[in-house]
Design a protein around this motif. Structure first.
Motif, PDB file in Angstrom:
ATOM      1  N   GLY A 112       0.773  -1.409   0.101  1.00  0.00           N
ATOM      2  CA  GLY A 112      -0.466   0.395   0.003  1.00  0.00           C
ATOM      3  C   GLY A 112       0.819   0.983  -0.423  1.00  0.00           C
ATOM      4  N   LYS A 115       4.419  -0.449  -4.065  1.00  0.00           N
ATOM      5  CA  LYS A 115       3.555  -0.827  -4.631  1.00  0.00           C
ATOM      6  C   LYS A 115       4.719  -2.043  -5.420  1.00  0.00           C
ATOM      7  N   THR A 136      -2.804  -3.575  -2.555  1.00  0.00           N
ATOM      8  CA  THR A 136      -2.765  -3.745  -1.070  1.00  0.00           C
ATOM      9  C   THR A 136      -1.848  -4.386   0.025  1.00  0.00           C
ATOM     10  N   MET A 139      -1.515  -8.375   0.036  1.00  0.00           N
ATOM     11  CA  MET A 139      -2.098  -9.055  -0.585  1.00  0.00           C
ATOM     12  C   MET A 139      -1.420 -10.018  -1.421  1.00  0.00           C
ATOM     13  N   ALA A 161      -6.359 -10.655  -1.264  1.00  0.00           N
ATOM     14  CA  ALA A 161      -5.882  -9.065  -0.230  1.00  0.00           C
ATOM     15  C   ALA A 161      -6.623  -9.332   1.778  1.00  0.00           C
TER      16      ALA A 161
END
Length: 162
Positions: A112, A115, A136, A139, A161
């Motif tokens: 988050g 990336k 996320t 994930m 996620a």
């Protein structure tokens, strides 16, 4: 002779951390390209003298951070990614076969904030011509290569996620 069938196992226990980032590959005498072996994987290999087919019996595991970026995956890799310090790019295999898989997981979790970019390496992802950003925290995504014909969809993926 080039027509003889050969079968062998490769149990790769190579530690490819730090500066030792090379991938193990297999090339048959009559072959024209190297078949890449996933890090710390167990494989059944079969060759007819002109090409080698690899069946992954146990997927390999690779821990990477921004010092490995960009990192090029091989079929069967399970990549644990740490983006705590910076964005990381993982490139999918350039010459995949139908059914090849690559799994990418956020192990800190930090996607988050920084990336993980998944590079398509010349193939499509979900039918598109753009790289994919995993953004996320916590994930994971498993990329599966599909057949190029009759529709060139390329890599598809399942994500989860937490």
């Amino acid at each position: 002779p080039n027509t003889a069938n050969r079968v062998w196992f490769i149990d790769d226990q190579t530690n490819r951390n730090g500066t030792n980032k090379y991938t193990l590959g297999v090339l048959t005498a009559g072959g024209s390209s190297t078949t890449q072996i996933a890090n710390k994987s167990v494989n059944l290999c079969r060759s007819d003298g002109s090409e080698t087919k690899v069946i992954v019996l146990k997927n390999g595991v690779y821990y990477i951070d921004n010092t490995y970026s960009p990192f090029t995956a091989v079929a069967g890799d399970q990549i644990f990614v740490n983006t705590t310090s910076a964005v990381v790019t993982v490139n999918l295999p350039a010459s995949p076969e139908a059914g090849d898989t690559v799994t990418i997981m956020d192990v800190k979790p930090y996607f988050g904030s920084n990336k993980c970019t998944v590079g398509r390496n010349g193939k499509k992802i979900q039918g598109g011509s753009l790289d994919v950003d995993l953004t996320t925290n916590g994930m994971s995504a498993t990329f599966i290569y599909t057949v190029e014909s009759p529709v060139d969809y390329g890599w598809t993926y399942i994500s989860k996620a937490t």
